[in-house]
Motif scaffolding. Structure first.
Motif, PDB file in Angstrom:
ATOM      1  N   ASN A 189      29.731  -8.682 -37.941  1.00 25.16           N
ATOM      2  CA  ASN A 189      29.948  -8.217 -39.475  1.00 25.16           C
ATOM      3  C   ASN A 189      31.665  -7.989 -39.124  1.00 25.16           C
ATOM      4  O   ASN A 189      31.453  -7.071 -38.690  1.00 25.16           O
ATOM      5  N   PHE A 190      32.712  -8.155 -40.086  1.00 26.95           N
ATOM      6  CA  PHE A 190      34.012  -8.139 -38.988  1.00 26.95           C
ATOM      7  C   PHE A 190      34.045  -6.723 -41.071  1.00 26.95           C
ATOM      8  O   PHE A 190      33.558  -7.900 -41.706  1.00 26.95           O
ATOM      9  N   ILE A 191      34.547  -5.579 -40.292  1.00 25.96           N
ATOM     10  CA  ILE A 191      34.333  -5.377 -41.662  1.00 25.96           C
ATOM     11  C   ILE A 191      35.871  -4.047 -41.136  1.00 25.96           C
ATOM     12  O   ILE A 191      37.166  -4.632 -40.625  1.00 25.96           O
ATOM     13  N   PHE A 192      36.345  -3.937 -42.354  1.00 23.96           N
ATOM     14  CA  PHE A 192      37.411  -2.846 -42.464  1.00 23.96           C
ATOM     15  C   PHE A 192      37.041  -1.013 -41.772  1.00 23.96           C
ATOM     16  O   PHE A 192      35.961  -0.814 -41.688  1.00 23.96           O
ATOM     17  N   TYR A 193      37.335  -0.575 -41.349  1.00 24.57           N
ATOM     18  CA  TYR A 193      37.613   0.522 -40.808  1.00 24.57           C
ATOM     19  C   TYR A 193      36.912   1.730 -42.049  1.00 24.57           C
ATOM     20  O   TYR A 193      36.195   2.405 -41.473  1.00 24.57           O
ATOM     21  N   ASN A 194      37.132   1.561 -43.067  1.00 26.86           N
ATOM     22  CA  ASN A 194      36.383   2.300 -44.170  1.00 26.86           C
ATOM     23  C   ASN A 194      35.479   2.260 -44.163  1.00 26.86           C
ATOM     24  O   ASN A 194      34.607   3.446 -44.980  1.00 26.86           O
ATOM     25  N   ASP A 195      34.486   1.318 -43.475  1.00 27.97           N
ATOM     26  CA  ASP A 195      32.807   0.578 -43.994  1.00 27.97           C
ATOM     27  C   ASP A 195      32.652   1.261 -42.655  1.00 27.97           C
ATOM     28  O   ASP A 195      31.355   0.951 -43.203  1.00 27.97           O
ATOM     29  N   ILE A 196      32.756   1.897 -42.098  1.00 25.74           N
ATOM     30  CA  ILE A 196      32.527   3.034 -41.164  1.00 25.74           C
ATOM     31  C   ILE A 196      31.148   3.731 -41.039  1.00 25.74           C
ATOM     32  O   ILE A 196      29.943   3.886 -40.852  1.00 25.74           O
ATOM     33  N   LYS A 197      31.453   4.509 -42.099  1.00 24.52           N
ATOM     34  CA  LYS A 197      30.494   5.409 -42.203  1.00 24.52           C
ATOM     35  C   LYS A 197      29.731   5.210 -42.852  1.00 24.52           C
ATOM     36  O   LYS A 197      28.500   5.917 -42.880  1.00 24.52           O
ATOM     37  N   SER A 198      29.019   4.127 -43.678  1.00 19.27           N
ATOM     38  CA  SER A 198      28.341   3.466 -44.678  1.00 19.27           C
ATOM     39  C   SER A 198      27.339   2.555 -43.757  1.00 19.27           C
ATOM     40  O   SER A 198      26.731   1.343 -44.717  1.00 19.27           O
TER      41      SER A 198
END
Length: 250
Positions: A28-37
């Motif tokens: 899953n390619f995610i943005f850094y702000n997605d990490i916590k959730s």
């Protein structure tokens, strides 16, 4: 002559696309702000570009990623000696990258501000963060250090100035890392790093200048970038002189 001791042939647009095609369904390619959730069982991949030299090359990689349905984060500098974020052509390219669904972040050079304390770090990060947000009408959620020293690496909190720190202790301890800094693989080859199955989550750092249509040694890639920009500046000067109906005395 290409020095293949450093796997220089890896660094082409064609191979870049080939690597992404091989792994796009694995992560899953995610943005850094997605990490916590982030709660999915699938491995996540943080794909990051520190744009030190060429926004033009950044745009070419952004198009390849978009074609494959992949999103990544492009870190831009205010201190770059190779591009100017206020330049119209560069601004237009950044807006195009945003339009392709990618995220813009801050590539921060602490030595420029002679950072010594956490207070100074926060002050100058906020200054550049706010400027970048206003310039491109975006929210900046993450920053990376440019050429971090041992002293700067001690600033390893997860966030400063409301932005995630890519060099935070969290990433150093919990996320595997691969980088193409200086135009060769400093840790291991990217494709091998991405295809092995021993680590759950990964962070990849690339610098768009290293990825070209044809394989070139790193020095030649930088020289090509510099010469290309110099040529364009000369042409712009001549065009402006013509528009202003002034003599171009040589």
């Amino acid at each position: 002559m290409i020095d293949n001791k450093y796997n220089i042939s890896d660094f082409t647009d064609k191979n870049y696309k080939n690597i992404l095609q091989k792994i796009k369904n694995r992560y899953n390619f995610i943005f850094y702000n997605d990490i916590k959730s982030y709660t999915a069982d699938k491995e996540y991949l943080l794909w990051r570009h520190d744009v030190d030299f060429s926004v033009h090359r950044a745009y070419e990689l952004a198009k390849i990623e978009n074609e494959l349905g992949i999103k990544s984060t492009y870190f831009l500098q205010f201190s770059s000696e190779m591009y100017n974020l206020y330049e119209l052509e560069i601004r237009e390219l950044v807006f195009k990258i945003i339009g392709l669904g990618h995220e813009i972040a801050l590539h921060f050079y602490p030595i420029l501000h002679n950072i010594k304390t956490k207070k100074e770090l926060k002050e100058y990060l906020l200054f550049e963060k706010n400027t970048l947000e206003r310039l491109f009408d975006i929210k900046v959620n993450v920053f990376s250090f440019h050429n971090p020293t041992v002293e700067i690496m001690k600033f390893d909190n997860f966030k400063y100035a409301g932005m995630i720190n890519t060099y935070a202790k969290h990433f150093q301890k919990n996320v595997a890392y691969c980088s193409d800094s200086n135009g060769y693989w400093r840790h291991e080859r990217l494709e091998e790093f991405l295809l092995k199955g021993d680590v759950a989550n990964r962070q990849v750092l690339t610098h768009p200048v290293w990825w070209q249509k044809e394989a070139m040694n790193p020095y030649d890639r930088v020289k090509r970038c510099i010469n290309g920009r110099a040529k364009k500046r000369i042409e712009m000067y001549k065009t402006n002189m013509k528009k202003l109906k002034r003599k171009n005395v040589k």
